[in-house]
Design a protein around this motif. Structure first.
Motif, PDB file in Angstrom:
ATOM      1  N   ALA A   1       1.143  -1.616   0.171  1.00  0.00           N
ATOM      2  CA  ALA A   1      -0.076   0.167   0.074  1.00  0.00           C
ATOM      3  C   ALA A   1       0.793   0.808  -0.430  1.00  0.00           C
ATOM      4  O   ALA A   1       0.290   2.704  -0.722  1.00  0.00           O
ATOM      5  CB  ALA A   1      -0.872   0.343   0.889  1.00  0.00           C
ATOM      6  N   MET A   2       1.987   0.892   0.407  1.00  0.00           N
ATOM      7  CA  MET A   2       2.570   2.326   0.752  1.00  0.00           C
ATOM      8  C   MET A   2       4.427   2.494   0.382  1.00  0.00           C
ATOM      9  O   MET A   2       5.272   2.983   0.724  1.00  0.00           O
ATOM     10  CB  MET A   2       3.227   2.817   2.148  1.00  0.00           C
ATOM     11  CG  MET A   2       1.759   2.800   2.998  1.00  0.00           C
ATOM     12  SD  MET A   2       2.086   3.157   4.860  1.00  0.00           S
ATOM     13  CE  MET A   2       2.948   4.640   5.051  1.00  0.00           C
ATOM     14  N   GLY A   3       4.488   1.927  -1.465  1.00  0.00           N
ATOM     15  CA  GLY A   3       6.067   1.249  -1.224  1.00  0.00           C
ATOM     16  C   GLY A   3       6.780   2.882  -1.742  1.00  0.00           C
ATOM     17  O   GLY A   3       7.822   2.698  -0.934  1.00  0.00           O
ATOM     18  N   ARG A   4       5.964   3.720  -1.859  1.00  0.00           N
ATOM     19  CA  ARG A   4       6.792   4.876  -2.880  1.00  0.00           C
ATOM     20  C   ARG A   4       6.602   5.644  -1.493  1.00  0.00           C
ATOM     21  O   ARG A   4       7.986   5.811  -1.303  1.00  0.00           O
ATOM     22  CB  ARG A   4       5.514   5.652  -3.798  1.00  0.00           C
ATOM     23  CG  ARG A   4       6.243   4.445  -4.914  1.00  0.00           C
ATOM     24  CD  ARG A   4       6.135   5.414  -6.579  1.00  0.00           C
ATOM     25  NE  ARG A   4       6.608   5.227  -7.527  1.00  0.00           N
ATOM     26  CZ  ARG A   4       7.605   5.089  -8.284  1.00  0.00           C
ATOM     27  NH1 ARG A   4       8.124   6.160  -7.303  1.00  0.00           N
ATOM     28  NH2 ARG A   4       7.619   4.951  -9.237  1.00  0.00           N
ATOM     29  N   THR A   5       6.178   6.065  -0.531  1.00  0.00           N
ATOM     30  CA  THR A   5       6.536   6.482   0.376  1.00  0.00           C
ATOM     31  C   THR A   5       7.263   5.937   1.479  1.00  0.00           C
ATOM     32  O   THR A   5       8.566   6.491   2.058  1.00  0.00           O
ATOM     33  CB  THR A   5       4.965   6.519   1.879  1.00  0.00           C
ATOM     34  OG1 THR A   5       3.574   7.187   0.674  1.00  0.00           O
ATOM     35  CG2 THR A   5       5.181   7.743   2.727  1.00  0.00           C
ATOM     36  N   ILE A   6       7.538   4.554   1.307  1.00  0.00           N
ATOM     37  CA  ILE A   6       8.377   4.034   2.487  1.00  0.00           C
ATOM     38  C   ILE A   6       9.805   4.001   1.900  1.00  0.00           C
ATOM     39  O   ILE A   6      10.483   4.997   2.719  1.00  0.00           O
ATOM     40  CB  ILE A   6       8.325   2.139   2.119  1.00  0.00           C
ATOM     41  CG1 ILE A   6       6.707   1.907   2.866  1.00  0.00           C
ATOM     42  CG2 ILE A   6       9.164   1.925   3.081  1.00  0.00           C
ATOM     43  CD1 ILE A   6       6.143   0.806   2.760  1.00  0.00           C
ATOM     44  N   MET A   7      10.249   4.295   0.115  1.00  0.00           N
ATOM     45  CA  MET A   7      11.696   4.541  -0.120  1.00  0.00           C
ATOM     46  C   MET A   7      11.245   5.854  -0.042  1.00  0.00           C
ATOM     47  O   MET A   7      12.748   5.916   0.220  1.00  0.00           O
ATOM     48  CB  MET A   7      11.231   4.199  -1.417  1.00  0.00           C
ATOM     49  CG  MET A   7      11.178   2.813  -2.013  1.00  0.00           C
ATOM     50  SD  MET A   7      12.442   2.127  -1.968  1.00  0.00           S
ATOM     51  CE  MET A   7      12.311   0.284  -2.961  1.00  0.00           C
ATOM     52  N   GLN A   8      10.612   6.756  -0.032  1.00  0.00           N
ATOM     53  CA  GLN A   8      11.178   8.598   0.527  1.00  0.00           C
ATOM     54  C   GLN A   8      11.390   8.385   1.728  1.00  0.00           C
ATOM     55  O   GLN A   8      12.599   9.018   1.566  1.00  0.00           O
ATOM     56  CB  GLN A   8       9.463   8.867  -0.086  1.00  0.00           C
ATOM     57  CG  GLN A   8       9.957   9.228  -1.162  1.00  0.00           C
ATOM     58  CD  GLN A   8       8.585  10.436  -1.676  1.00  0.00           C
ATOM     59  OE1 GLN A   8       7.519  10.136  -1.671  1.00  0.00           O
ATOM     60  NE2 GLN A   8       8.212  10.202  -3.326  1.00  0.00           N
ATOM     61  N   ARG A   9      10.174   7.552   2.895  1.00  0.00           N
ATOM     62  CA  ARG A   9      10.812   7.913   3.511  1.00  0.00           C
ATOM     63  C   ARG A   9      12.214   7.466   4.439  1.00  0.00           C
ATOM     64  O   ARG A   9      12.558   8.099   5.766  1.00  0.00           O
ATOM     65  CB  ARG A   9       9.479   8.038   4.918  1.00  0.00           C
ATOM     66  CG  ARG A   9       9.066   8.919   6.110  1.00  0.00           C
ATOM     67  CD  ARG A   9       7.748   8.211   6.195  1.00  0.00           C
ATOM     68  NE  ARG A   9       7.918   7.991   7.734  1.00  0.00           N
ATOM     69  CZ  ARG A   9       7.182   7.517   8.368  1.00  0.00           C
ATOM     70  NH1 ARG A   9       6.231   7.852   8.391  1.00  0.00           N
ATOM     71  NH2 ARG A   9       7.685   7.764   9.932  1.00  0.00           N
ATOM     72  N   SER A  10      12.546   6.775   4.253  1.00  0.00           N
ATOM     73  CA  SER A  10      13.568   5.862   4.485  1.00  0.00           C
ATOM     74  C   SER A  10      14.472   5.355   3.548  1.00  0.00           C
ATOM     75  O   SER A  10      14.198   4.144   3.198  1.00  0.00           O
ATOM     76  CB  SER A  10      13.046   3.747   5.465  1.00  0.00           C
ATOM     77  OG  SER A  10      12.083   4.639   6.624  1.00  0.00           O
ATOM     78  N   PRO A  11      15.575   6.217   3.578  1.00  0.00           N
ATOM     79  CA  PRO A  11      16.617   5.464   2.040  1.00  0.00           C
ATOM     80  C   PRO A  11      17.081   4.696   2.179  1.00  0.00           C
ATOM     81  O   PRO A  11      18.011   4.429   1.635  1.00  0.00           O
ATOM     82  CB  PRO A  11      17.558   7.273   2.628  1.00  0.00           C
ATOM     83  CG  PRO A  11      16.659   8.122   3.400  1.00  0.00           C
ATOM     84  CD  PRO A  11      15.880   7.272   4.887  1.00  0.00           C
ATOM     85  N   LYS A  12      17.282   4.202   3.694  1.00  0.00           N
ATOM     86  CA  LYS A  12      18.291   2.827   4.081  1.00  0.00           C
ATOM     87  C   LYS A  12      17.804   1.586   3.278  1.00  0.00           C
ATOM     88  O   LYS A  12      17.658   0.461   3.018  1.00  0.00           O
ATOM     89  CB  LYS A  12      17.657   2.675   5.499  1.00  0.00           C
ATOM     90  CG  LYS A  12      18.902   3.534   6.077  1.00  0.00           C
ATOM     91  CD  LYS A  12      19.043   2.840   7.894  1.00  0.00           C
ATOM     92  CE  LYS A  12      19.758   2.995   8.756  1.00  0.00           C
ATOM     93  NZ  LYS A  12      20.030   1.994  10.226  1.00  0.00           N
ATOM     94  N   VAL A  13      15.872   1.754   3.038  1.00  0.00           N
ATOM     95  CA  VAL A  13      15.149   0.660   2.958  1.00  0.00           C
ATOM     96  C   VAL A  13      15.415   0.081   0.732  1.00  0.00           C
ATOM     97  O   VAL A  13      16.010   1.141   0.000  1.00  0.00           O
ATOM     98  CB  VAL A  13      13.628   0.577   2.728  1.00  0.00           C
ATOM     99  CG1 VAL A  13      13.262   0.005   1.747  1.00  0.00           C
ATOM    100  CG2 VAL A  13      13.429   0.704   4.396  1.00  0.00           C
ATOM    101  N   ASN A  14      16.208  -1.046   0.732  1.00  0.00           N
ATOM    102  CA  ASN A  14      16.584  -1.061  -0.749  1.00  0.00           C
ATOM    103  C   ASN A  14      15.448  -1.660  -1.420  1.00  0.00           C
ATOM    104  O   ASN A  14      15.469  -1.704  -2.944  1.00  0.00           O
ATOM    105  CB  ASN A  14      17.515  -2.040  -0.424  1.00  0.00           C
ATOM    106  CG  ASN A  14      18.638  -1.803   0.365  1.00  0.00           C
ATOM    107  OD1 ASN A  14      19.306  -2.415   1.460  1.00  0.00           O
ATOM    108  ND2 ASN A  14      19.669  -0.747  -0.064  1.00  0.00           N
ATOM    109  N   ILE A  15      14.565  -3.043  -0.776  1.00  0.00           N
ATOM    110  CA  ILE A  15      13.491  -3.322  -1.798  1.00  0.00           C
ATOM    111  C   ILE A  15      12.413  -3.488  -1.080  1.00  0.00           C
ATOM    112  O   ILE A  15      12.138  -3.545   0.371  1.00  0.00           O
ATOM    113  CB  ILE A  15      13.966  -4.896  -1.796  1.00  0.00           C
ATOM    114  CG1 ILE A  15      15.951  -5.145  -1.997  1.00  0.00           C
ATOM    115  CG2 ILE A  15      13.153  -5.994  -2.738  1.00  0.00           C
ATOM    116  CD1 ILE A  15      15.898  -6.492  -2.371  1.00  0.00           C
ATOM    117  N   VAL A  16      11.234  -3.200  -1.907  1.00  0.00           N
ATOM    118  CA  VAL A  16       9.800  -3.348  -1.166  1.00  0.00           C
ATOM    119  C   VAL A  16       8.953  -4.171  -2.263  1.00  0.00           C
ATOM    120  O   VAL A  16       8.906  -4.084  -3.511  1.00  0.00           O
ATOM    121  CB  VAL A  16       9.030  -1.918  -1.560  1.00  0.00           C
ATOM    122  CG1 VAL A  16       7.955  -2.259  -0.982  1.00  0.00           C
ATOM    123  CG2 VAL A  16      10.146  -0.243  -0.102  1.00  0.00           C
TER     124      VAL A  16
END
Ligand code: 5AD
Ligand code: SF4
Length: 460
Positions: free
Chosen positions: A103-118
């Motif tokens: 549901a929030m893939g892009r938001t997660i990528m934006q809020r958490s630069p540490k995340v590599n894969i969603v």
């Protein structure tokens, strides 16, 4: 911040190499479907040399398999992203899966630069490919976001399910078309889809051959199951359960979660006929006021729910009933809430889950201007939980002095303690030797608490 993400169009499908000694950590949030998904991810990763470990600090890959059902679940994930990787000197790859990923893939990528894969619940079978596309080596990684909805393709692509204990989950149906006005599931798991009968039976036969004695069939709306049978006709849950019951080695069958509007007579009557079907049903009602049930778009009244319970008890008098409740739904008055309390008193639950209403993005109820103040929600939740705990205690107490069959599933917290489940789905702690694990034995119940039973192995 601009997010650089690779997509299918930009990248060819990449293959992950095999290398022994890789370690991954996975944290699960939410429902049993996520537990099943996490187990299947473990099965997918094992051939590439990934071993599951319990300490995130030692992991090369950290997966958070998330839930999106209430706001609290989302916030927990954001705080966990930093927490689970703290002190890890391996610079792990961080992957966010599950319903929040969906549901929030892009938001997660934006809020958490540490995340590599969603990724989401419908794409986890491609996790090895995502890891290859991202790259495991630190410094050269690309960010991958893949939350497609490739329907049932996932089940055909999964590695065979490993056995983790005598009781196994098997997802038979996913998604939901009911659109309750508070719920995000139709947006995270997609429309309702049922696996074919043959694909389910093949999976269960393989589990039984490995030693599974119990299966719990899973689905967001499991009793809406309508998979294709080998005769080319649609098969309902009751008929699927009867076929599962013919599999040698399977001694106990459960299913969850059910919707009251899909409880047909065939299924209700099966509780009285099929010995392997356990006398326990999780049947959420959410609220006891018809006005609230209409606003929730539940498609049944409180009376209709109570009639189903009556029929179930006629078919199987000792059936244990469990449920879910939401308090403080928009527009819920004191009178509406009292109707929920009355319904609980009338049913007498063996266990139940209750929550304060949490407004979720893109759901109609979140737009309702008649929201209930937090303090009122808290007070109602407390009163409801007090009543449910009282019922649960009384229910569990009714087993003291009785002898019941228990399937021993795992070692308990204390030495020589084993844990299992009763037919009515209560956790049972037993003193006994580890060699009894995996067996169904008779236990004399000596003590009960609100959450579990204690007993001794009955010697024949
Ligand atoms: N707020 C609170 N509880 C919710 N549930 C689903 N959506 C919400 C929400 N927005 C509860 C329901 C459901 C269970 C899985 O979670 O009770 O049955
Ligand atoms: Fe949470 Fe629902 Fe997804 Fe399960 S299906 S993880 S409860 S949002």
């Amino acid at each position: 911040m601009k997010v650089q993400i690779t997509s299918e169009e930009q990248m060819p499908v990449a293959a992950l190499d095999v290398q022994e000694g890789r370690k991954f950590f996975i944290k699960n949030y939410g429902c049993q479907m996520n537990v099943y998904d996490a187990e299947r991810m473990e099965d997918m990763l094992a051939p590439y040399g990934f071993e599951k470990i319990a300490d995130a600090k030692e992991a090369d890959l950290v997966i958070l398999n998330t839930c999106h059902i209430r706001e609290k679940a989302d916030e927990k994930v954001f705080s966990d992203i930093g927490r689970v990787t703290k002190g890890n000197k391996r610079n792990p790859l961080i992957a966010i899966g599950g319903c929040m990923g969906q549901a929030m893939g892009r938001t997660i990528m934006q809020r958490s630069p540490k995340v590599n894969i969603v990724f989401g619940p419908q794409t986890y079978h491609r996790l090895p490919e995502f890891i290859a596309r991202s790259g495991l080596a630190a410094g050269k990684r690309k960010r991958v976001l893949d939350t497609d909805f490739p329907a049932l393709e996932k089940f055909d692509s999964l590695a065979p399910q490993g056995l983790r204990g005598p009781s196994a989950y098997v997802t038979i149906q996913e998604g939901c078309d009911k659109f309750c006005t508070y719920c995000v599931v139709p947006f995270t798991r997609g429309v309702e889809l049922s696996r074919t009968v043959e694909s389910i039976l093949t999976e269960i036969r393989a589990l039984a051959e490995k030693g599974a004695k119990e299966v719990c069939l899973l689905g967001q709306n499991v009793n809406a199951y309508h998979g294709l049978g080998s005769d080319g006709k649609e098969c309902n849950l009751a008929r699927l359960l009867q076929q599962v019951a013919t599999i040698d080695g399977i001694e106990r069958i459960r299913f969850t979660t059910s919707h009251p509007s899909e409880m047909d007579n065939e299924l209700i009557e099966l509780f009285g006929k099929e010995r392997k079907l356990m006398p326990y049903l999780h049947l959420p009602v959410q609220a006891g006021s018809d006005k609230i049930l209409v606003d929730m778009n539940r498609t049944h009244t409180a009376d209709e729910y109570l009639q189903i319970i009556d029929l179930l008890r006629m078919a199987r008098p000792d059936v244990a009933i469990s449920g879910d409740f939401i308090v403080g739904f928009p527009g819920e008055t004191d009178e509406d809430f009292e109707m929920t309390m009355d319904l609980v008193r009338e049913v007498g639950y063996s266990s139940a889950y209750s929550f304060m209403y949490s407004p979720r993005p893109n759901t109609p109820a979140a737009e309702n201007t008649n929201q209930v103040p937090l303090e009122v929600k808290k007070e109602r939740l407390q009163r409801l939980q007090d009543l449910l705990t009282e019922q649960q205690k009384a229910y569990n107490n009714s087993f003291v002095g009785k002898t019941i069959p228990v399937l021993l599933e795992e070692a308990g917290r204390k030495e020589n303690q084993l844990r299992g489940r009763s037919p009515h789905n209560i956790a049972v702690n037993v003193e006994g030797n580890q060699r009894l694990l995996g067996q169904q034995i008779h236990v004399n119940i000596t003590k009960a608490t609100a959450s579990s039973l204690f007993g001794e192995v009955k010697l024949d």
